[in-house]
Design an enzyme around this catalytic site. Structure first.
Site, PDB file in Angstrom:
ATOM      1  N   LYS A 139       0.840  -1.219   0.000  1.00  0.00           N
ATOM      2  CA  LYS A 139       0.000   0.000   0.000  1.00  0.00           C
ATOM      3  C   LYS A 139       0.865   1.255   0.000  1.00  0.00           C
ATOM      4  CE  LYS A 139      -3.779   2.281   2.466  1.00  0.00           C
ATOM      5  NZ  LYS A 139      -4.901   2.117   3.418  1.00  0.00           N
ATOM      6  N   HIS A 277      -6.696 -30.907 -33.000  1.00  0.00           N
ATOM      7  CA  HIS A 277      -7.578 -29.754 -32.826  1.00  0.00           C
ATOM      8  C   HIS A 277      -8.689 -30.039 -31.820  1.00  0.00           C
ATOM      9  CE1 HIS A 277      -6.225 -28.174 -37.036  1.00  0.00           C
ATOM     10  NE2 HIS A 277      -5.254 -28.211 -36.142  1.00  0.00           N
TER      11      HIS A 277
END
Length: 518
Positions: A139, A277
């Protein structure tokens, strides 16, 4: 902004490289504060280090649960250097700024994965002070360097040596990585506790992931991609495979590998799947793995060009010789028999993957399936409904023979893994024709016939969902199909059954759908 580091707090579970890093910081004139085992390690290695309790004036307590949760630590981290009232406030309380936080967290994941760990062990390895300090430092990232991984030590030292301070670009990157660290840590805890005490679909779904590798590109060269794994998924998975030869895996390779392994996990007998595929273009079981592979590859050798192969037995020399004559992208096997790797490694581009674990139904672990859509995720269970031959509903005048039932059950296992709408033709324990991913089911039936590399006369058919019209059955009859397995449940079931009776076919309903939308 830049940060000059005068004071650092160090508390790490993963102590790799920490002694050298601490020595380098000390040589740069940085005061070191530490806790517990890290403090003892640094002291044993001759470092001048201050214990946290000497800073806070408060001893560690509750078996180490409370060490750093104190204003003299957190105020020193959180005070903004650019706000005079912040700096005056900590000065008035005798608190000195802390400019670097070096933390990695209690080994929660490792404890969960460790055999024999109890829930109490797991809970005790939920870090409290560490994430709090990381979040506080992140922070206040303009003023505090937050260090959460040994991989960050070197770039930090380089900047401190070269410039005497850390620039905003590095501080910002460290902040980003810190929040990812705490987010993933909390997600792991949430997932584990929800799995024990929560609901199947919680209000927010935690997804802890660890990067396996960056990929060269995604589905297409213009797309960037990376591969992540869930560290808690047990069993045999594509994320756990070991690459023992070949160029880097591609995004599409990994998709095909995942599907191929998924199929092979359904079969106990020696079985080979040929994947292209994300759909199988060949599948067969046999008396040995060579028979299975040679039969599976022969189903559709044209489509098999550049395929992914999965074997559920060790790859033997006979199978390897056959594979070496073909263009294959990837081979997956539990292991490779002596001499096989030397043979296949002559093909520099083939990827050889080892699961280091058996492949079969006994080794499958079901997990939640999650799919990304635009703006959200879909989550579903990965449930399989086993088909008991005794519970098949015979709906035609002719019941299937035992030989047909065996072939129908094999076809059903195949249909579960082919993109819908799907129709497959099977003889015995081998695919004959596979029709995948069509908008119309009758088109899938036609494609299955078209793709067949041998006469379809005498084959059986599986359909992953019901027939909406009789045309799919009529197409099967033209292909010489003798029996059909399908879920049933169409408003036109009677029309479809009548068509099967007209053609002298046997038809059975499973009562469950195995539709794969993609």
């Amino acid at each position: 902004m830049v940060t000059t580091v005068k004071r650092a707090i160090i508390s790490v579970s993963d102590k790799s490289g920490i002694v050298d890093f601490a020595k380098d910081l000390s040589e740069l004139g940085i005061e070191l504060i530490s806790t517990g085992g890290t403090y003892r390690l640094l002291k044993e290695n001759g470092l001048d280090v201050v214990e946290v309790s000497d800073v806070t004036g408060f001893p560690e307590m509750l078996d180490g649960r409370v060490k750093t949760l104190h204003p003299k630590i957190h105020a020193g981290i959180l005070a903004r250097r650019d706000l005079q009232d912040h700096m005056q406030a900590i000065k008035d309380k005798g608190i000195e700024p802390i400019d670097m936080v070096v933390i990695n967290l209690y080994p929660f994941k490792e404890t969960v994965l460790k055999e024999g760990s109890t829930l109490e062990d797991i809970v005790e390895n939920i870090d409290i002070g560490g994430p709090s300090m990381i979040r506080a430092a992140a922070k206040n990232y303009h003023s505090v360097a937050v260090v959460t991984s040994p991989s960050q030590y070197q770039p930090i030292l380089e900047q401190l040596r070269d410039k005497g301070e850390l620039d905003d670009a590095l501080l910002s990157r460290l902040m980003s990585e810190a929040f990812i660290t705490t987010s993933n840590y909390d997600a792991m805890i949430a997932l584990q506790m929800n799995g024990r005490f929560g609901t199947l679909f919680p209000e927010s779904y935690p997804v802890p992931m660890e990067k396996v590798q960056d990929l060269r590109y995604g589905e297409n060269p213009n797309q960037k991609a990376a591969f992540y794994r869930d560290p808690f998924t047990p069993g045999n998975t594509v994320a756990k495979m070991e690459k023992i030869h070949g160029k880097e895996l591609s995004y599409n390779n990994i998709l095909d590998m995942d599907k191929a392994l998924d199929i092979c996990m359904d079969f106990e007998k020696p079985t080979a799947v040929v994947m292209k595929h994300t759909n199988p273009c060949g599948l067969a079981s046999g008396n040995d793995i060579y028979e299975a592979f040679s039969t599976a590859y022969a189903v559709d050798p044209l489509s098999a060009f550049g395929c992914v192969i999965c074997l559920n037995r060790n790859c033997d020399m006979k199978t390897a010789h056959d594979i070496a004559e073909k263009f294959v992208e990837v081979v997956i096997a539990p292991d490779y028999e002596p001499g096989v790797l030397e043979l296949l490694e002559k093909k520099k581009n083939i990827r050889l993957m080892r699961t280091n674990a058996p492949i079969g139904p006994a080794y499958r672990v079901r997990e939640m399936k999650i799919k990304k859509v635009q703006g959200g995720y879909l989550a579903q269970t990965d449930e399989d409904v086993p088909i008991d031959p005794k519970n098949l509903e015979v709906v035609t005048k002719r019941a299937p023979t035992q030989e047909e039932i065996d072939a129908l059950l094999f076809a059903w296992k195949l249909a579960k893994h082919v993109t819908s709408n799907c129709v497959v033709y099977v003889k015995g324990e081998r695919a004959v024709g596979i029709g995948a991913g069509q908008m119309s089911r009758v088109d899938s039936a036609k494609i299955a016939s078209m793709k067949a590399n041998e006469p379809t006369e005498g084959s059986v058919m599986a359909s992953d969902a019901f027939f909406p019209f009789r045309d799919g059955v009529d197409e099967a009859a033209r292909a010489g199909v003798t029996a059909i397995i399908q879920p049933g449940g169409s408003i036109r079931d009677e029309e479809v059954i009548d068509a099967a009776n007209e053609h002298g076919m046997a038809m059975v309903f499973t009562g469950c759908r195995v539709f794969r939308h993609g």
